[in-house]
Design a protein around this motif. Structure first.
Motif, mmCIF file in Angstrom:
data_model
loop_
_atom_site.group_PDB
_atom_site.id
_atom_site.type_symbol
_atom_site.label_atom_id
_atom_site.label_comp_id
_atom_site.label_asym_id
_atom_site.label_seq_id
_atom_site.Cartn_x
_atom_site.Cartn_y
_atom_site.Cartn_z
ATOM 1 N N LEU A 483 0.831 -1.203 0.000
ATOM 2 C CA LEU A 483 0.000 0.000 0.000
ATOM 3 C C LEU A 483 0.866 1.255 0.000
ATOM 4 C CD1 LEU A 483 -2.873 1.181 0.194
ATOM 5 C CD2 LEU A 483 -2.676 1.012 2.682
ATOM 6 N N PHE A 484 1.968 1.227 0.749
ATOM 7 C CA PHE A 484 2.906 2.353 0.806
ATOM 8 C C PHE A 484 3.428 2.698 -0.582
ATOM 9 C CE2 PHE A 484 7.336 3.801 1.247
ATOM 10 C CZ PHE A 484 7.187 4.894 2.081
ATOM 11 N N TYR A 485 3.795 1.694 -1.350
ATOM 12 C CA TYR A 485 4.291 1.922 -2.701
ATOM 13 C C TYR A 485 3.179 2.358 -3.653
ATOM 14 C CZ TYR A 485 8.940 -0.126 -1.920
ATOM 15 O OH TYR A 485 10.219 -0.380 -1.510
ATOM 16 N N GLU A 486 2.085 1.616 -3.647
ATOM 17 C CA GLU A 486 1.039 1.849 -4.654
ATOM 18 C C GLU A 486 0.391 3.213 -4.524
ATOM 19 O OE1 GLU A 486 -1.794 -1.276 -4.429
ATOM 20 O OE2 GLU A 486 -0.468 -2.783 -5.313
ATOM 21 N N LYS A 487 0.187 3.674 -3.286
ATOM 22 C CA LYS A 487 -0.537 4.927 -3.059
ATOM 23 C C LYS A 487 0.378 6.071 -2.638
ATOM 24 C CE LYS A 487 -4.289 2.421 -3.521
ATOM 25 N NZ LYS A 487 -5.000 2.359 -4.815
ATOM 26 N N GLU A 488 1.694 5.858 -2.733
ATOM 27 C CA GLU A 488 2.668 6.872 -2.338
ATOM 28 C C GLU A 488 2.455 7.313 -0.894
ATOM 29 O OE1 GLU A 488 4.435 9.560 -5.048
ATOM 30 O OE2 GLU A 488 3.008 9.037 -6.609
ATOM 31 N N GLY A 489 2.567 6.362 0.005
ATOM 32 C CA GLY A 489 2.385 6.637 1.417
ATOM 33 C C GLY A 489 3.486 7.503 1.988
ATOM 34 N N LEU A 490 3.115 8.270 2.998
ATOM 35 C CA LEU A 490 4.072 9.049 3.769
ATOM 36 C C LEU A 490 4.286 8.377 5.128
ATOM 37 C CD1 LEU A 490 5.757 11.667 3.653
ATOM 38 C CD2 LEU A 490 3.869 12.802 4.825
ATOM 39 N N LEU A 491 3.185 8.034 5.793
ATOM 40 C CA LEU A 491 3.264 7.316 7.057
ATOM 41 C C LEU A 491 1.989 6.502 7.232
ATOM 42 C CD1 LEU A 491 4.741 6.740 9.712
ATOM 43 C CD2 LEU A 491 3.538 8.693 10.707
ATOM 44 N N LEU A 492 2.115 5.181 7.209
ATOM 45 C CA LEU A 492 0.987 4.276 7.412
ATOM 46 C C LEU A 492 1.126 3.692 8.810
ATOM 47 C CD1 LEU A 492 0.976 2.392 3.973
ATOM 48 C CD2 LEU A 492 0.068 4.659 4.539
ATOM 49 N N THR A 493 0.330 4.198 9.744
ATOM 50 C CA THR A 493 0.455 3.835 11.150
ATOM 51 C C THR A 493 -0.667 2.891 11.558
ATOM 52 O OG1 THR A 493 1.405 6.002 11.615
ATOM 53 C CG2 THR A 493 0.624 4.746 13.493
ATOM 54 N N THR A 494 -0.314 1.813 12.270
ATOM 55 C CA THR A 494 -1.316 0.887 12.767
ATOM 56 C C THR A 494 -0.995 0.516 14.209
ATOM 57 O OG1 THR A 494 -0.167 -1.163 12.145
ATOM 58 C CG2 THR A 494 -1.554 -0.114 10.465
#
Length: 687
Positions: A483-494
């Motif tokens: 998801l980070f690559y496909e949507k150009e993530g900046l910070l995906l926090t869980t």
């Protein structure tokens, strides 16, 4: 600037299963150009390119985007100053500009003009292609000026830079690099107009992942025979200043006669969770505050000041006394006349740290930055569930909640997995810092490897030591990274918990790079899912006008500030606080403020009923003092201002600007000394 320059196709790395070897090849589906498409053995390293920073009178310079307005203006100034500009590049065109040759590619420019450096003057969405072309052509020094280049473009470019030893990048979002001794400048920095007598000025820049960091710049200045003292200017964001402090401490311990170092850190009074002007000027997850950076530099022996006006006299004193830093903070020195010679003035940038450095979580709101586009928790869960086999749901109250995120490690200049074994204390109180966050950087092209997965599983202290928990964690990381690559993530926090030998997502907040939207190429689906936070109307209006305005809290915040440049705007807020005043806002008109933007800024500031005085602090390079003065007078007359205005103008055409203010016969207070001007603004704010 011609809009056809360097039209740039976005490139993405493939994400394969973590069970197998990650692909080394870059996928570039929409471009015929390919760079570093296989993992070749290194011949030398990026560190070998540091000597290219030592520009001098013999440095041959080209400009990419040569015929554009900004490049033309800078080229004229640089030629007049003595820089050896030998031509420029405009894709697909040949001819002449400013009496110099224009060639259609950097490769041809390298063959015919043999440049040592290139200055890139193109828009942010065109800059990655221009940087790549310069790397492919093996230009020794590449200086990128543009701000708001999408962070994934820069991550990809850094993955290229790390595989070669022919090109060194300065920037992006950089004022450039100047050798006052060697009479060479690539881009413009306002410090050259302030009389500080630089030997070498390296504008590290305000990007999240700049091409040259503070430690690298310090290592160059240490050995520069023309540099006798160093001024280090930093700000919030990244770990660079802490790494610089560690380097300085080691330097002082091993050197018999070390060069004195003066430091300034902007952003002590930052607005938590906000970007303070620069693309990278915000405190990311796990990064230190400005106060922590100041403490580290003081402990290393650096003398700290709180405003650029104090750098000159402080350095002059150090040079006269022959002393190094004392680890003290200067709060009362008068404005510097700037007559000392041989000084470095370089801007902020991230440093390096080990791949698994321990960090601390600060205010839990500080990573919710406005350079991002956010999805709420339900949208995040929908994205995760759509990828199959991912267990998501609200927290039941059972099990230890742990932090698992995919974001950016600024020091490593690469993406990273960020983990913490417990977030309970962090969630209970915003000021607690007991939850350690560890960063596991990974190569942008390859993704995390198996060893990294095993290490972070160990650090997370999973109670289930069996393969099932690790396999579950691996699937979650693979999903987040994809998801980070496909949507150009900046910070995906869980937040994750262990349940029945599996790991479950119980909370998620995803941030995607807003620069992608600004440049007109939004990732698929994210725009439709964008949830905008409630904003101050004045802040929204300012953003539409290209002005960065942040309303600061406090009923006693009564001084409106109008400043050109994000770093100076932060310094102004900090210095007012040190002098006993309190700014009602942060406002950055941008480095090229005009009469119209000054007027618009006044309108925005005065919407705040708390403001009793407006303090205008202009330190001009490209921004002319006379133009700012005309803008202030225009605003005063057209807006029928009823609050007093204190004006401090330094830099280009400062005398003309001050005279215009003095001759206006308006109730304006004009000064060229910062502390005197600040004291007057504070006095008026209390009436």
């Amino acid at each position: 600037m011609a809009t056809s320059m360097y039209q740039h196709a976005r490139h993405y790395s493939p994400v394969h299963s973590l069970r197998s070897q990650w692909a080394c090849r870059l996928q570039m589906p929409t471009s015929s150009r390919r760079f570093f498409t296989t993992c070749q053995p290194l011949h030398g390293s990026y560190a070998d390119t540091l000597p290219f920073l030592r520009i001098n009178s013999n440095t041959r310079v080209i400009f990419q985007g040569f015929t554009g307005k900004q490049a033309t203006a800078n080229a004229k100034d640089s030629l007049a100053w003595g820089t050896k500009i030998v031509g420029g590049v405009i894709p697909g065109r040949t001819g002449e500009h400013l009496g110099l040759p224009v060639l259609p590619s950097v490769r041809q420019a390298m063959e015919h003009l043999k440049p040592d450096a290139t200055g890139i003057y193109v828009a942010a969405h065109q800059a990655p292609g221009a940087i790549e072309e310069a790397i492919e052509a093996e230009v020794p020094l590449i200086v990128a000026v543009a701000e708001h280049i999408p962070v994934h473009d820069m991550l990809r470019i850094h993955s290229m830079l790390k595989t070669q030893s022919k090109s060194r990048l300065v920037g992006p979002n950089s004022p450039g690099i100047i050798s006052a001794v060697g009479k060479c400048r690539v881009a413009v920095a306002s410090t050259t107009r302030a009389g500080l007598g630089q030997s070498l000025c390296i504008g590290v820049g305000g990007d999240m992942v700049p091409g040259t960091d503070m430690v690298e710049a310090l290592s160059v200045l240490e050995k520069d025979p023309d540099t006798e003292a160093i001024a280090l200017i930093g700000e919030i964001g990244g770990m660079g200043e802490l790494e610089a402090a560690a380097w300085i401490k080691e330097y002082y311990s091993r050197s018999k006669s070390p060069k004195p170092i003066i430091g300034l850190i902007a952003g002590v009074n930052e607005a938590p969770g906000r970007i303070m002007g620069h693309a990278g000027a915000f405190t990311f997850l796990g990064e230190p505050t400005a106060k922590a950076k100041i403490a580290a530099l003081e402990e290393a022996g650096v003398t700290l000041v709180n405003h650029p006006a104090k750098i000159g006299d402080t350095l002059k004193t150090k040079l006269r006394e022959g002393t190094t830093g004392s680890g003290t903070t200067s709060r009362s020195q008068p404005f510097a006349t700037g007559m000392q010679r041989r000084q470095l003035h370089f801007m902020r940038g991230p440093g390096r740290r080990s791949p698994a450095a321990s960090l601390s979580v600060h205010n839990k709101q500080q990573y919710q930055q406005r350079r991002s586009i956010y999805l709420d928790v339900n949208q995040c869960f929908d994205e995760l569930r759509a990828r199959g086999g991912i267990n998501c749901g609200p927290y039941s109250g059972h099990g230890t909640r742990r932090l698992l995120a995919v974001g950016i490690d600024r020091s490593a200049r690469s993406p990273a997995i960020l983990v913490a074994p417990s977030i309970e204390d962090w969630m209970e109180g915003a000021q607690r810092t007991s939850a350690p966050v560890k960063s596991f950087p990974f190569d942008y092209r390859r993704g995390p490897d198996e060893l990294a997965i095993e290490r972070l599983a160990s650090y997370l202290q999973l109670s289930n030591k069996g393969d099932s928990a690790v396999d579950s964690l691996r699937r979650l990381i693979e999903t987040l990274t994809t998801l980070f690559y496909e949507k150009e993530g900046l910070l995906l926090t869980t937040h994750i918990v262990e349940r029945l030998r599996e790991i479950k997502f119980v909370h998620a907040r995803f941030a995607f790079d807003q620069a992608t939207f600004r440049n007109g190429t939004p990732p698929d689906k994210i725009k439709a899912m964008y949830v905008r936070a409630t904003d101050e109307p004045a802040e929204v209006k300012a953003e539409r006008s290209g002005i960065v305005y942040i309303k600061l809290p406090g009923e006693d915040a009564t001084i409106g500030t109008l400043v050109n440049g994000a770093g100076l705007a932060m310094n102004t807020v900090d210095a007012l606080a040190d002098a006993g005043g309190k700014a009602a806002n942060f406002l950055d008109t941008g480095g090229k403020a005009t009469s119209e933007t000054v007027k618009e800024s006044f309108m925005i500031i005065l919407q705040d009923p708390r403001v009793r005085v407006v303090f205008v602090n202009i330190f001009g390079g490209l921004t002319r003092g006379d133009m700012i003065a005309h803008g202030i007078i225009m605003a005063f007359k057209e807006l029928s201002l009823t609050v007093p205005v204190v004006v401090r103008i330094r830099g280009t055409n400062e005398t003309e600007g001050q005279k215009i203010i003095a001759d206006s016969q308006l109730p304006l207070y004009a000064f060229d000394d910062f502390e005197v001007a600040a004291a007057k603004a504070i006095e008026l704010s209390r009436k």
